[in-house]
Design a protein around this motif. Sequence first.
Motif: not given
Length: 476
Positions: A233-251
């Motif tokens: 769950e923590q990884l799901f909300f973790k920002p993407f390394p090259h797109q810090p404004q995005v994570n899995c929970a964004t979509c």
Amino acid sequence: MTRDILACRSRRNGAAAAHRTTSCALIVLIALVAALIPLRTEAFPLGGDQTVLPTGTEFSEEALAKPRELFHSEAVGGHKSYLVNLGDLAFNSPSILGGKARQAEMSCGTCHVNGTSNPKLFVPGASSRPGTFDTTSLMFNPKAFNSILDPVRIPSLRGARFLAPYGHDGRITSLRDFIYNVIVNEFQGPRPSDAVLDGLVAYITDIDFLPNPRLSPGGMLSAQASAAERHGEQLFFKPFPHQPQVNCATCHVPTGVFTDQARHDVGSGGLVKTPTLLNANFNAPYFHDGRYDTYEEVVGHFDRIFELGLSSQDTQDLVAYLTAVGDGDRPFDKDGVAIRMKDVRELASVLKLAIPAADTAVVSLAVTGVGAELRELTEHIPDIRYASVGGQEERLAARTAVKDLVLSLRRIDLAVAAGHLDEAMAEYETFSMLATFDVPVALKKAEPWSLFNANVHQSHYAALGRMLQTTAKQAR
């Protein structure tokens, strides 16, 4: 079961609308049946007709227990409405489709078994793998044929009322418009009436997501979650390394049934709508084209495309989290007389309003749909000619009782067509009494010698499988 055995669930809870083989196999099958009957006293043959679909087609496997719809109206203490039952009838009726689909006795329920998906469906020339279907194939939609095999995954319809826009690319805003497009444009069916469209919308929107005790109301994991699931769950909300404004929970927004209802390019071939993750454990294959079978493959795709730098442990924990989110308490119905007759009564209940309204179209749909359910039910009770099965007296009584119900439906149809509505209502009352009391009793007595008996069921399909294997060898 091999893909040469076509077990088509074209109607709700239908174990098999027909068992089809290729024409060359059918000739050999008849001879094999005659040879096998004395040896397999607990098995009996079912007739078949030549399919209009290619050899290798499979709609779904036989099962004595199958997932059923969870209706919102019933979950909150009510009952299914007239419109929901009408939609159920239409959803499982081949008559609303056209072309090859109607000839093959396919319906919406063929691809979406009891409102879910159908991971077993495979049609050569229209499927790239089980659980996918190309609605622009030459076989089903010659007007839209583009010489490309580009099937999409068959989605579950659970929670559809929350999942607009519709289509894998989210191109259609309205569920009503989407249903119309599927029937008329994709499957060449006649334009459905407003009443039928209303019913189909009501039926689909009444199908709920499965409850998931592993999630809290806000979409976060419940207190019982494991350490691996928590880390996932923590990884799901973790920002993407090259797109810090995005994570899995964004979509996949947890508070929004795990979708943002928008379209994105995730490296799978253009813009596709974000699918929900709810109940996804039961909806494989994954991605719009069904290219992946497992969560591991899905996580691996995102790791490659977005360079997430996941470790092996990270992948395992994300999979554990997705499995928790995608879970659900899935209700099953054990196929048998009780559930079949319950369906018959519910589907036939639309006649109570359609007859006084002189709605000949709905009456005809009900008579055809319920009649098909009853004929299919009869196929589960072997004819008394097969003396080796046992229970001849009970089987004869059961088949006669079902035949009386079918004839009652026919009388209703004729009376309404002639404008004799009082006569039709009186016949409907007779039908309801028979369907509630006499017929279930007769069928229950014959059930031990029917395909609803697990031993008979298993022996029958084992024998049928051996027959077709022998047929295939002889045809080579």
